[in-house]
Motif scaffolding. Structure first.
Motif, PDB file in Angstrom:
ATOM      1  N   LEU A 179       0.727  -1.150   0.054  1.00 58.32           N
ATOM      2  CA  LEU A 179       0.111  -0.145  -0.095  1.00 58.32           C
ATOM      3  C   LEU A 179       0.861   1.173  -0.105  1.00 58.32           C
ATOM      4  N   GLU A 180       1.862   1.436   0.906  1.00 58.00           N
ATOM      5  CA  GLU A 180       2.634   2.482   1.119  1.00 58.00           C
ATOM      6  C   GLU A 180       3.534   2.720  -0.135  1.00 58.00           C
ATOM      7  N   HIS A 181       3.877   1.706  -0.937  1.00 59.21           N
ATOM      8  CA  HIS A 181       4.803   1.716  -2.160  1.00 59.21           C
ATOM      9  C   HIS A 181       4.209   1.750  -3.562  1.00 59.21           C
ATOM     10  N   SER A 182       2.791   2.112  -3.531  1.00 63.09           N
ATOM     11  CA  SER A 182       1.948   1.718  -4.673  1.00 63.09           C
ATOM     12  C   SER A 182       1.218   3.167  -4.715  1.00 63.09           C
ATOM     13  N   CYS A 183       0.873   3.602  -6.212  1.00 67.23           N
ATOM     14  CA  CYS A 183       0.302   4.859  -6.644  1.00 67.23           C
ATOM     15  C   CYS A 183      -0.695   4.157  -7.933  1.00 67.23           C
ATOM     16  N   ILE A 184      -1.365   5.148  -8.259  1.00 65.05           N
ATOM     17  CA  ILE A 184      -2.232   5.095  -9.389  1.00 65.05           C
ATOM     18  C   ILE A 184      -1.993   6.350 -10.480  1.00 65.05           C
ATOM     19  N   SER A 185      -2.069   6.024 -11.541  1.00 57.73           N
ATOM     20  CA  SER A 185      -2.156   7.211 -12.546  1.00 57.73           C
ATOM     21  C   SER A 185      -3.489   7.955 -12.627  1.00 57.73           C
ATOM     22  N   ALA A 186      -3.247   9.035 -13.255  1.00 59.16           N
ATOM     23  CA  ALA A 186      -4.716   9.933 -13.427  1.00 59.16           C
ATOM     24  C   ALA A 186      -5.448   9.232 -14.480  1.00 59.16           C
ATOM     25  N   VAL A 217      -9.917   4.335  -2.683  1.00 58.48           N
ATOM     26  CA  VAL A 217      -8.873   4.573  -3.770  1.00 58.48           C
ATOM     27  C   VAL A 217      -8.320   6.077  -3.476  1.00 58.48           C
ATOM     28  N   GLN A 218      -9.102   7.193  -3.393  1.00 59.54           N
ATOM     29  CA  GLN A 218      -8.577   8.555  -3.776  1.00 59.54           C
ATOM     30  C   GLN A 218      -7.798   8.661  -2.292  1.00 59.54           C
ATOM     31  N   LYS A 219      -8.293   8.263  -1.294  1.00 56.33           N
ATOM     32  CA  LYS A 219      -7.690   8.633   0.173  1.00 56.33           C
ATOM     33  C   LYS A 219      -6.366   7.906   0.385  1.00 56.33           C
ATOM     34  N   GLN A 220      -6.223   6.596  -0.266  1.00 55.82           N
ATOM     35  CA  GLN A 220      -5.109   5.765   0.119  1.00 55.82           C
ATOM     36  C   GLN A 220      -4.065   5.803  -0.696  1.00 55.82           C
ATOM     37  N   TYR A 221      -4.325   6.235  -2.273  1.00 60.24           N
ATOM     38  CA  TYR A 221      -3.284   6.217  -3.362  1.00 60.24           C
ATOM     39  C   TYR A 221      -2.981   7.559  -3.829  1.00 60.24           C
ATOM     40  N   GLU A 222      -1.810   7.781  -3.888  1.00 61.63           N
ATOM     41  CA  GLU A 222      -1.437   9.187  -4.666  1.00 61.63           C
ATOM     42  C   GLU A 222      -1.769   8.898  -6.147  1.00 61.63           C
ATOM     43  N   ILE A 223      -2.238   9.912  -7.027  1.00 60.06           N
ATOM     44  CA  ILE A 223      -2.759  10.005  -8.267  1.00 60.06           C
ATOM     45  C   ILE A 223      -1.537  10.700  -8.748  1.00 60.06           C
ATOM     46  N   ILE A 224      -0.697   9.884  -9.926  1.00 60.33           N
ATOM     47  CA  ILE A 224       0.144  10.459 -10.537  1.00 60.33           C
ATOM     48  C   ILE A 224      -0.197  11.397 -11.842  1.00 60.33           C
ATOM     49  N   SER A 225      -0.034  12.456 -12.205  1.00 55.30           N
ATOM     50  CA  SER A 225      -0.515  13.163 -13.314  1.00 55.30           C
ATOM     51  C   SER A 225       0.201  12.447 -14.723  1.00 55.30           C
TER      52      SER A 225
END
Length: 139
Positions: free
Chosen positions: A31-38, A68-76
């Motif tokens: 969780l802490e090492h993961s993100c999603i794309s915009a 999802v929105q609260k847990q994962y950084e969303i990369i532009s």
């Protein structure tokens, strides 16, 4: 530090009727090492908004917003990703490769941010990886 960029099929796995337990465990462990794309975020929201009104739609929308929105950084998709995208698009076009534009955008974001793209659909990204330094992992 972020290591993984999660494809749409990975981040939406918990919403399946019979989710893959291995994927669920990997999501929890990383969780802490993961993100999603915009791009993935847009795909998720569009998918949920296209559903008929009802409990399933409401539950999926809550999952998107409250988890999802609260847990994962969303990369532009930024200028760096756009440059990578345009180079790869031309290279793949000249090689006669057929690649979905959204997949190419997600891959470009991963490359630009030096992230490992995690997906269940490796074949969607094989030609991109063969023509770039995209790192892919299947969970």
């Amino acid at each position: 530090m972020k290591i993984y960029l999660l494809d749409t099929n990975i981040i939406s796995e918990p919403t399946r009727l019979n989710p893959n337990e291995n994927v669920l465990q990997k999501l929890a462990d990383n969780l802490e090492h993961s993100c999603i794309s915009a791009v993935t975020w847009a795909e998720m929201l569009a998918g949920v908004k296209s559903l008929p009104e009802g409990k399933r739609k409401d539950g999926l929308f809550d999952y998107c917003i409250e988890y999802v929105q609260k847990q994962y950084e969303i990369i532009s998709f930024d200028a760096s990703a756009a440059n990578i995208y345009s180079d790869l698009y031309e290279r793949l076009k000249n090689a006669g490769a057929k690649t979905q534009q959204l997949d190419l955008m997600i891959a470009s974001i991963a490359i630009s941010n030096n992230l490992i793209l995690v997906t269940q659909n490796i074949s969607d990204f094989t030609e991109i990886a063969e023509n770039s330094n995209l790192m892919i992992e299947k969970w």
